[in-house]
Design an enzyme around this catalytic site. Structure first.
Site, PDB file in Angstrom:
ATOM      1  CG  ASP A  99      -2.614 -11.222   6.850  1.00 31.14           C
ATOM      2  OD1 ASP A  99      -2.271 -10.251   7.209  1.00 31.14           O
ATOM      3  OD2 ASP A  99      -3.164 -10.226   5.646  1.00 31.14           O
ATOM      4  CG  HIS A 159      -6.395  -4.746   1.421  1.00 26.96           C
ATOM      5  ND1 HIS A 159      -4.721  -4.629   2.909  1.00 26.96           N
ATOM      6  CD2 HIS A 159      -6.721  -4.595   1.751  1.00 26.96           C
ATOM      7  CE1 HIS A 159      -5.844  -4.655   3.253  1.00 26.96           C
ATOM      8  NE2 HIS A 159      -7.650  -4.596   3.191  1.00 26.96           N
ATOM      9  NE  ARG A 244       2.385  -1.493  -0.995  1.00 25.33           N
ATOM     10  CZ  ARG A 244       1.511  -2.515   0.235  1.00 25.33           C
ATOM     11  NH1 ARG A 244       0.735  -3.472  -0.851  1.00 25.33           N
ATOM     12  NH2 ARG A 244       1.954  -2.382   1.401  1.00 25.33           N
TER      13      ARG A 244
END
Lengths: 509, 50
Positions: A99, A159, A244
């Site tokens: 990522d 995260h 979420r």
């Protein structure tokens, strides 16, 4: 903890002799050395929409870091998007991929703090195995750091994800979570030598790695203009039922205790919201407040609210007391979180050094102080940054956090056996087990896979397995799936009329 | 995967113990810290992530 939880960590990657222009290729090279069974390059991106905002709109584009954009322009790479992503889905149900030039490990969905800790630590072991294999292959030193900064102004994220009911109104969610997240860093911060944005020479050490990079109270961004409260609306579950909470403002914790406390308290605040509670104040300037707290580790941590100036500890106590009144005695993990939350807030107020065996920013500062005293150097000596970085080295033979663990100076909460198990096995009670079973048993039949949908090839047909409603305790279903003798039985269990229509009672909260 | 919930403040014993950075066995810690290459942080440059 009665909700799906996850942590995704972008690791810092150092390869001897290579620079930032090479980092995508190095990350891909490292991931290709993954020694664990996996379904590769079949991640299904079609359900992802990072530009969708909880406030009811979709942004035209996401901001990018200007310096990073320049690197990308000047050093284009020859890989396809799929090759560059290098997606792996593991038998544990976890995701491993590249990522933005960082090897990223996302835990499988968990419902328990203990499980989440085991999978978070399993991620370190998996990536360490990749790094060692890659190092051997290329003959150069390869190191991975579980942190959030290069100390030169580039940040990368850790995260957290928390599923919650969509019926919690957005405004209430944002207004209650923002003061909590702004002040949570007093126990969740990982500690950092120096300041990277608007440096202040009088701040040799701060509480948080990430606070320097907050630029906004609330927005949908993650790469630049990073907010305290991220508004991305991507539940990875049925949209009409769930949100979420995508927490992007947190630090990467090495301490298991800090991870458990950070996630446990955040989950409890979401429980409060689902129970109809909301905070009755707001912080006037959350970004300034977080940075001010972070840069004053021995300060009074005062924040300006609409109800007057308040200490961050007392603000946290408002959440704690509401949670104690409603949830005390509910289950063992809730009681652990409530008890430790109270203990930590009290010790932060009276004798924070006692938390050096469990809170990262305090443990790291004690370590640095020990070195400074012994070697006669100042806490802001450049060598201290190297020690700060070494705290986050995931190699137990080299990392300074692991030196503390080795000497019994850090509280650990999960056993090495549990972590080892989590490397290759999914949690028993979440939909991650379905994903993991597909990877383990039917890797060739997986056409595409992601958090909420798997498409399998069976009998010349593509069969879609919808996991978007499977958010509750799936222990029983997973037992039946594990016992299935072939792919047809496996698919039928997931596509029975009951499964296809609505979740069974046992699978709801 | 662990199946028992957390029932204690963590680790062994009855609760958190007081850390003491001045304990005699800090020698091992110092040895590990002295092994860290002081130039590593200068060399360490990363692409910006999420």
């Amino acid at each position: 903890v009665n909700r799906l939880l996850g942590i995704e960590t972008e690791y810092g990657l150092y390869v001897e002799g290579r620079g930032v222009a090479d980092q995508v290729l190095e990350a891909v090279g490292l991931l290709r050395c993954c020694p664990f069974p996996a379904v590769k390059e079949r991640w299904d991106y079609r359900l992802e929409d990072p530009r969708r905002d909880m406030r009811g709109f979709r942004v035209e584009h996401l901001s990018v870091d200007p310096q990073d954009a320049q690197i990308e322009r000047e050093h284009p790479i020859s890989l396809s998007e799929r090759e560059a992503r290098c997606d792996h889905v593991l038998t544990s149900g976890a995701r491993l991929y590249n990522d933005h030039a960082h090897p990223e490990y996302a835990t499988p969905e968990c419902r328990r703090l203990m499980d989440l800790l085991a999978y978070d630590k399993a991620g370190e072991q998996i990536l360490l195995s990749c790094a060692r294999a890659y190092q051997e292959k290329i003959g150069a030193t390869v190191k991975l750091y579980k942190n959030n900064t290069d100390y030169h102004g580039s940040s990368y994220g850790t995260h957290e994800s928390y599923l919650l009911r969509r019926e919690v109104p957005f405004d209430t969610l944002a207004s209650t979570m923002t003061p909590f997240l702004t002040t949570r860093l007093i126990y969740a911060g990982a500690g950092k030598v120096g300041v990277e944005v608007n440096p202040n020479p009088r701040t040799p050490y701060q509480i948080s790695q990430r606070a320097d990079f907050y630029m906004d109270t609330m927005n949908v961004e993650t790469l630049y203009r990073r907010p305290i409260f991220n508004t991305r609306d991507e539940p990875h579950a049925r949209m009409r039922d769930y949100r979420r909470l995508h927490v992007i403002c947190g630090d990467a914790n090495m301490s298991e205790y800090a991870t458990a406390l950070k996630v446990g308290t955040t989950a409890l605040v979401l429980d409060l919201l689902e129970d109809g509670w909301a905070i009755d104040l707001f912080i006037v300037d959350p970004v300034r407040a977080a940075q001010s707290i972070s840069r004053d580790p021995d300060g009074k941590w005062l924040v300006e609210t609409d109800a007057g100036v308040m200490n961050a500890i007392d603000l946290q106590r408002r959440y704690l007391q509401a949670a104690q009144q409603r949830f005390a005695g509910r289950d063992a993990e809730t009681d652990w979180t409530l008890r430790e939350w109270e203990t930590v807030l009290n010790l932060l107020e009276t004798d924070p050094e006692l938390l050096g065996d469990r809170i990262d920013w305090i443990a790291k500062r004690q370590l640095l102080s020990l070195f400074a005293e012994s070697e006669g150097v100042a806490l802001d000596d450049p060598a201290m940054i190297a020690l700060d970085l070494a705290y986050h080295d995931i190699d137990p033979l080299e990392g300074l956090y692991y030196a503390l663990v080795e000497q019994g100076r850090m509280q650990t909460l999960v056993s090495p056996e549990a972590v080892q198990h989590a490397v290759e096995h999914p949690p028993a009670d979440t939909r991650a087990a379905i994903r993991g079973l597909c990877v383990q048993r039917y890797p060739k039949q997986v056409e595409s896979i992601n958090w909420e949908r798997i498409i399998l090839r069976n009998d010349e047909q593509s069969v879609r397995l919808d996991l978007s409603q499977l958010t509750g305790d799936l222990r029983d279903l997973n037992r039946r799936l594990t016992a299935a003798t072939d792919i047809t039985e496996f698919v039928n269990l997931l596509q029975s009329p009951r499964r296809a229509s609505e979740p069974h009672k046992e699978e709801l909260r | 995967v662990p199946t028992e919930p957390l029932t204690r403040p963590g680790g062994d014993g009855d609760g958190p113990s007081k850390p003491d950075v001045k304990r005699p066995d800090t020698n091992e810690l110092l040895k590990r810290m002295r092994r860290v290459d002081p130039e590593q942080a200068r060399r360490y440059r990363q692409r910006s992530g999420e």
